[in-house]
Design a protein around this motif. Structure first.
Motif, short mmCIF file in Angstrom:
data_model
loop_
_atom_site.label_atom_id
_atom_site.label_comp_id
_atom_site.label_asym_id
_atom_site.label_seq_id
_atom_site.Cartn_x
_atom_site.Cartn_y
_atom_site.Cartn_z
N ILE A 180 46.52 5.68 10.40
CA ILE A 180 45.72 6.95 9.62
C ILE A 180 45.52 6.48 8.27
CG2 ILE A 180 46.07 8.48 11.31
CD1 ILE A 180 47.97 9.72 9.17
N GLU A 181 44.23 6.89 7.92
CA GLU A 181 44.11 6.62 6.40
C GLU A 181 44.01 8.22 5.70
OE1 GLU A 181 41.00 6.77 2.92
OE2 GLU A 181 40.85 7.82 4.78
N ILE A 182 44.89 8.13 4.87
CA ILE A 182 45.16 9.77 4.07
C ILE A 182 44.66 9.61 2.67
CG2 ILE A 182 46.87 10.07 5.89
CD1 ILE A 182 48.85 10.01 3.44
N ASP A 183 44.20 10.61 2.04
CA ASP A 183 44.04 10.58 0.55
C ASP A 183 45.26 11.31 0.03
OD1 ASP A 183 41.12 9.16 0.42
OD2 ASP A 183 41.24 10.70 2.04
N LEU A 184 45.96 10.70 -0.92
CA LEU A 184 47.26 11.18 -1.58
C LEU A 184 46.79 11.81 -2.96
CD1 LEU A 184 49.94 11.79 -0.36
CD2 LEU A 184 50.70 9.78 -1.58
N ARG A 185 46.87 13.04 -3.16
CA ARG A 185 46.87 13.70 -4.31
C ARG A 185 48.17 14.61 -4.57
NH1 ARG A 185 41.97 13.37 -6.47
NH2 ARG A 185 40.34 12.40 -5.04
N THR A 186 48.16 15.04 -5.92
CA THR A 186 49.49 16.11 -6.48
C THR A 186 48.84 17.28 -6.80
OG1 THR A 186 50.35 13.74 -7.23
CG2 THR A 186 51.36 15.73 -8.17
N ASN A 237 40.43 22.40 -8.79
CA ASN A 237 40.94 21.07 -8.65
C ASN A 237 42.29 21.11 -7.93
OD1 ASN A 237 38.94 19.68 -10.21
ND2 ASN A 237 39.95 20.61 -11.87
N VAL A 238 42.67 20.17 -7.00
CA VAL A 238 43.80 20.03 -6.14
C VAL A 238 45.04 20.29 -7.58
CG1 VAL A 238 45.41 18.65 -5.06
CG2 VAL A 238 42.92 18.78 -4.43
N LYS A 239 44.70 19.25 -8.50
CA LYS A 239 45.78 19.28 -9.69
C LYS A 239 45.96 20.42 -10.43
CE LYS A 239 42.78 17.83 -13.18
NZ LYS A 239 42.28 16.70 -14.24
N ASP A 240 45.07 21.45 -10.09
CA ASP A 240 45.54 22.87 -11.03
C ASP A 240 45.61 23.97 -10.05
OD1 ASP A 240 44.41 21.53 -13.06
OD2 ASP A 240 42.36 22.07 -12.83
N LEU A 241 46.03 23.50 -8.62
CA LEU A 241 46.44 24.57 -7.59
C LEU A 241 47.89 24.17 -7.51
CD1 LEU A 241 43.24 24.59 -5.44
CD2 LEU A 241 44.12 26.41 -7.01
#
Length: 271
Positions: A62-68, A91-95
């Motif tokens: 599976i291809e996943i997109d990893l963020r913080t 933004n993901v980074k702000d939540l």
């Protein structure tokens, strides 16, 4: 891409010890099927349901997109914001993770009443261990944190990492020298000679890019150099191109239609 190539060239010059490409995880099939963002034709992209569907349909990765998140948790979300895929904004980074967990991932099917959430990396690892490999599209995360989590779940040998940012390549080579790293060739590489020059200077482990960018000679040369070539073929009508892709000599593709591609490969005696 020019900045990425420049920094990778500098890194390669500083690391003469690198000799042979790191291989991807041991193949379970002769032809590798990579499920783009999970099986997102049947389920919303980058959800546990989509990943489980890919497992059920015998995909290899599976291809996943990893963020913080704001509080340092790893989640899978393609976009930098949650706007497109959820009812939320920002933004993901702000939540925070708690805020992310309250969001509902949208389904393209208006009749779909199931509830989908943004998955954490921990949840993905728990679902996939020993069932399917993970192709990490490394959007925004810390290599040390990610690798520590992979080791915690015993999955450091069940993943590959796609590089999006120059510093990511350097970080991963330092943190986990044996991790297979995938890069795309720059747009100015058009032939076998250009590809060989790029490989010699950058020293990637796996090559990505669009399937049309490669000639049969380029695929054969890359494999002779010990590299894996698994390009992208995903599109609504990609099945029209599968025979031509096979003729180029690929032994793996990233697809939007994993179940259909697996059936096609079985009909060809390749699974």
């Amino acid at each position: 891409m020019k900045k990425l190539v420049l920094i990778l060239l500098v890194y390669a010059a500083l690391e003469p010890a690198y000799a042979q490409p790191n291989p991807p995880p041991p193949a379970r099939h002769s032809f590798i099927v990579i499920s783009h963002r999970g099986d997102h034709v049947k389920c919303p992209e980058n959800t546990l349901a989509g990943y489980a569907e890919a497992i059920k349909n015998e995909a290899d990765y599976i291809e996943i997109d990893l963020r913080t998140t704001k509080d340092g948790e790893l989640v899978s979300m393609h976009d930098g914001t949650v706007n497109r895929m959820t009812e939320g904004k920002g933004n993901v980074k702000d939540l925070t993770l708690a805020e992310m967990e309250q969001l509902h991932v949208k389904s393209k099917d208006s009749l779909d009443k199931d509830i989908y959430r943004v998955p954490t990396f921990k949840q993905i690892l728990g679902l996939c261990k020993d069932k399917i490999y993970i192709y990490i599209d490394y959007k925004n995360a810390d290599a040390a944190v990610t690798y520590a989590m992979l080791k915690e779940y015993g999955m450091e040998k069940q993943v590959l990492v796609y590089i999006n940012n120059p510093q990511q390549f350097v970080d991963w080579r330092k943190i986990a020298p044996g991790m297979p790293l995938m890069v795309s060739m720059p747009g100015n590489v058009k032939d076998e000679a250009g590809m060989k020059a790029f490989i010699d200077k950058v020293k990637p482990d796996i090559l990505d890019g669009g399937w049309k960018e490669y000639t049969p000679a380029m695929v054969a040369s890359a494999r002779a150099m010990g590299l894996t070539v698994w390009p992208d073929i995903q599109s609504a009508n990609e099945s029209q191109n599968w025979d031509e892709a096979l003729a180029k000599g690929f032994n793996g593709l990233q697809t939007d239609h994993p179940a259909d591609l697996v059936r096609f490969l079985k009909s060809k005696g390749l699974r």
